[in-house]
Motif scaffolding. Structure first.
Motif, PDB file in Angstrom:
ATOM      1  N   VAL A   7       0.427  -1.037  -0.131  1.00 12.19           N
ATOM      2  CA  VAL A   7       0.102   0.117   0.214  1.00 12.19           C
ATOM      3  C   VAL A   7       1.064   1.424  -0.484  1.00 12.19           C
ATOM      4  O   VAL A   7       0.497   1.936  -0.983  1.00 12.19           O
ATOM      5  CB  VAL A   7      -1.057   0.023   0.873  1.00 12.19           C
ATOM      6  N   ASN A   8       2.085   1.185   1.036  1.00  9.97           N
ATOM      7  CA  ASN A   8       2.526   2.177   1.051  1.00  9.97           C
ATOM      8  C   ASN A   8       3.627   2.463   0.275  1.00  9.97           C
ATOM      9  O   ASN A   8       4.223   4.132   0.037  1.00  9.97           O
ATOM     10  CB  ASN A   8       3.132   2.878   2.851  1.00  9.97           C
ATOM     11  N   HIS A   9       4.289   0.936   0.404  1.00 11.95           N
ATOM     12  CA  HIS A   9       5.818   1.371  -0.358  1.00 11.95           C
ATOM     13  C   HIS A   9       5.378   0.150  -1.457  1.00 11.95           C
ATOM     14  O   HIS A   9       6.616  -0.538  -1.004  1.00 11.95           O
ATOM     15  CB  HIS A   9       6.813   1.317  -0.128  1.00 11.95           C
TER      16      HIS A   9
END
Length: 106
Positions: A7-9
């Motif tokens: 999701v974030n990276h």
């Protein structure tokens, strides 16, 4: 090594040899230009490079269309200002006109 974070990276944004994550660059661009860079950036990392490059072209064409439309709108505004001045006979009375520069599509 850290645990992957889709999701974030996402991994396919972290594989560039520069070590820079794609969003670090693209967050400073327009939506279409940033997306074009994103698809180019990850073209060799997600499996279907041709498809990603075709998407990049699609976004670049949209960005070109958007910029041409903006330039056309600005040119129409400037032409309208000139027409107003001519209508009011400001040109023949030697009244100072605002500085006008027609914009070229980028």
């Amino acid at each position: 090594m850290s645990t992957p974070d889709p999701v974030n990276h996402p991994e396919h944004y972290l594989t560039h040899r520069s070590g820079i994550e794609c969003i670090t660059i693209t967050e400073h661009m327009s939506f279409c230009l940033g997306n074009a860079i994103k698809y180019i950036w990850r073209a060799d990392s997600k499996g279907d490079a041709i498809n990603d490059l075709a998407k990049a072209i699609w976004y670049l064409e949209r960005e070109i269309t958007r910029r041409k439309a903006l330039a056309d709108m600005e040119n129409a505004r400037l032409i309208g200002m000139i027409a107003d001045c001519l209508e009011k006979d400001l040109v023949t009375k030697s009244v100072s006109l605002p500085s006008l520069t027609l914009t070229q599509p980028q």
